[in-house]
Design an enzyme around this catalytic site. Structure first.
Site, short mmCIF file in Angstrom:
data_model
loop_
_atom_site.label_atom_id
_atom_site.label_comp_id
_atom_site.label_asym_id
_atom_site.label_seq_id
_atom_site.Cartn_x
_atom_site.Cartn_y
_atom_site.Cartn_z
CB CYS A 209 36.64 11.29 14.58
SG CYS A 209 35.58 12.61 15.14
CG HIS A 210 38.99 6.33 17.73
ND1 HIS A 210 39.19 7.42 18.54
CD2 HIS A 210 38.75 5.28 18.54
CE1 HIS A 210 39.11 7.03 19.80
NE2 HIS A 210 38.83 5.75 19.84
#
Ligand code: UDP
Length: 364
Positions: A209-210
Site C-alpha cells: 500500500c503506497h
C-alpha cells in the site's frame, strides 16, 4: 527501415512492462530503442534491481529527477524530456501507464509534434482527485496511438471521443507474469525496522500500500497499519521507500505483532509472494492484476475501481483501510471462471510492436 523509439520509464511498474516490449523489439529486429529513465524511482531495489533481473537494456540516460511536489517533479521532467526529445529526434515516443514521468513525456512530445504511443491507455478510475487519473487522461488525449489492455479500456476511450486512435493489445503485465512465473523465487525478506533477515511465514497474506489515498493522511495510515496487523494471519508488507519512516514509527508506537514490514522485493520475488499468498491486500494497480492472473483473492484499498475486469465473482473487492471493512471483503469467497481472460492472451508485446510499426508508417 529501422523504427527509432524513445521509451520513457521512471517507476517500478513501467520497468516491468517495458521489459517485455524491449525484448520483443530485440527479438524481431527493425527497432532501435533508446530508454530514457527519468529517475522517479531511484533506490536500488525500486529501479536497478529490475533492470538487472529482467534484463532490460541499460537506459541511454538517467535524468535523476525524483521527489518534490507533483508540480515540481513534473516541471523538472518536462524541461529535461524536451531536451532529450530534441536531441534524440525519435520516430515515436513510447509511454507506459500513469506516472508523472508519463505525463511529462506526453506534454513535452505533444508540443514538439513527436508522435506518441501510450501503453495502458483508457484505464480510468473516474476520480479526478486521484493523481494518476489526471496523468492517464492527459497522456491519452495527446497521444496518437492508444494501446488498451482490456475491452473496458477501449470503451472508455470510445466514450471520450478518442476511440479512433485506440487498439486493443492486451496487458504486457500479463505477458510478464506468464513469462516470469517459472523463474519466480522465494525472497529473502529484510526488515525495515532493524535490517534483520525475516523468515517467510508458512501461511501469509501479501500486502502493498503506497497510494496517496491511503498514506497522505496520518490517521488513515495508522488505521491501515492497525488493520493489516489484526487480520489473524501474518502479513508480508514490502514498504515503499516513500512511507518507510512513518510506517516504522507507527509500528513501534503501536507494537505491531503479525506485520512483516520489509524492504521492497524484486519482481521475481513479488511474483513468488503473489503465487504463495493466502490473499492479497493492495492499492497497487499491478498487484491487483497479478493476484487475478494467479487466481489469488484480492482486496483493494481504494475508493474506486481501477481494473473493473478483475472485480468479478468477488475475486477483487474494494474495502476501506479499516479492519472491519477489510475483513468483510476478505471473507467473501471468490468464484473463478477459467474461461474469462480479459487481459489478452499473453502476447501484448507482439501487438504493441505491430501497432507501433503501423503507426510510425502512418505518421511518416
Ligand atoms: N512489486 C515488486 N516488489 C515489491 C512490491 C511490488 O516488484 O516489493 C511489483 C508488483 O509485483 C507489481 C508492481 O511492482 O508488478 C506494482 O508496482 P506499484 O505498486 O509500484 O505500481 P502500480 O502497479 O500501482 O502502478
Amino acid at each position: 527501415m529501422t523504427t527509432n523509439v524513445m521509451t520513457i520509464v521512471g517507476a517500478r511498474p513501467q520497468f516491468i512492462k517495458a521489459a517485455v516490449v524491449s525484448h520483443e523489439f530485440t527479438r524481431r529486429g527493425g527497432f532501435a530503442e533508446e530508454i530514457v529513465h527519468t529517475g522517479q524511482h531511484f533506490d536500488h531495489n525500486m529501479s536497478q534491481a529490475f533492470f538487472d533481473e529482467l534484463d532490460i537494456p541499460e537506459p541511454a540516460v538517467n535524468l535523476g529527477i525524483s521527489g518534490g511536489s507533483h508540480a515540481e517533479m513534473t516541471a523538472r521532467m518536462l524541461v529535461a524530456l524536451e531536451r532529450e526529445l530534441i536531441e534524440r529526434d525519435p520516430d515515436v515516443l513510447l509511454l507506459y501507464g500513469d506516472t508523472n514521468s508519463t505525463l511529462a513525456g506526453a506534454l513535452a512530445a505533444a508540443k514538439l509534434h513527436v508522435p506518441i504511443a501510450h501503453v495502458e491507455a483508457g484505464a480510468r478510475t473516474r476520480s479526478m482527485t486521484n493523481p494518476e487519473e489526471l496523468n492517464r487522461i492527459c497522456a491519452d488525449h495527446v497521444s496518437g496511438l492508444l494501446m488498451a489492455c482490456t475491452e473496458a479500456s477501449m470503451d472508455n476511450l470510445q466514450a471520450e471521443g478518442i476511440g479512433d486512435r485506440a487498439a486493443f493489445v492486451g496487458d504486457p503485465m500479463y505477458d510478464a507474469f506468464l513469462q516470469y512465473s517459472s523463474l519466480a523465487r522465494e525472497p529473502e525478506l529484510v526488515s525495515i525496522l532493524d535490517g534483520s533477515t525475516v523468515d517467510i511465514p508458512d501461511v501469509f497474506h501479501y500486502a502493498t500500500c503506497h497510494r496517496e489515498e491511503n498514506t497522505a493522511d496520518d490517521s488513515t495510515l495508522e488505521s491501515l497499519v492497525r488493520a493489516l496487523d489484526g487480520l489473524g494471519k501474518p502479513v508480508v508488507y514490502p514498504v515503499h521507500p516513500r512511507n518507510r519512516e512513518r510506517i516504522c514509527a507507527l509500528a513501534e508506537r503501536i507494537g505491531t505483532k503479525s506485520l512483516v514490514l520489509c524492504q521492497p522485493v524484486g519482481y521475481l520475488e513479488s511474483v513468488w509472494l503473489v503465487n504463495h499468498a493466502d490473499q492479497v491486500i493492495t492499492d497497487s494497480g499491478g498487484l491487483q492484476r497479478e493476484a487475478f492472473f494467479a487466481g489469488v483473492k484480492c482486496t483493494t484499498l481504494l475508493p474506486f475501481e481501477v481494473w473493473p475486469e478483475t472485480m468479478v465473482g468477488s475475486r477483487n473487492l474494494l474495502a476501506e483501510p479499516r479492519l472491519d471493512s477489510i475483513l468483510d471483503a476478505m471473507g467473501r469467497p471468490q468464484e473463478i471462471d477459467e474461461t474469462y481472460r480479459p487481459f489478452g492472451d499473453g502476447h501484448a508485446a507482439r501487438r504493441i510492436a505491430d501497432e507501433i510499426e503501423r503507426y510510425v508508417g502512418r505518421c511518416s
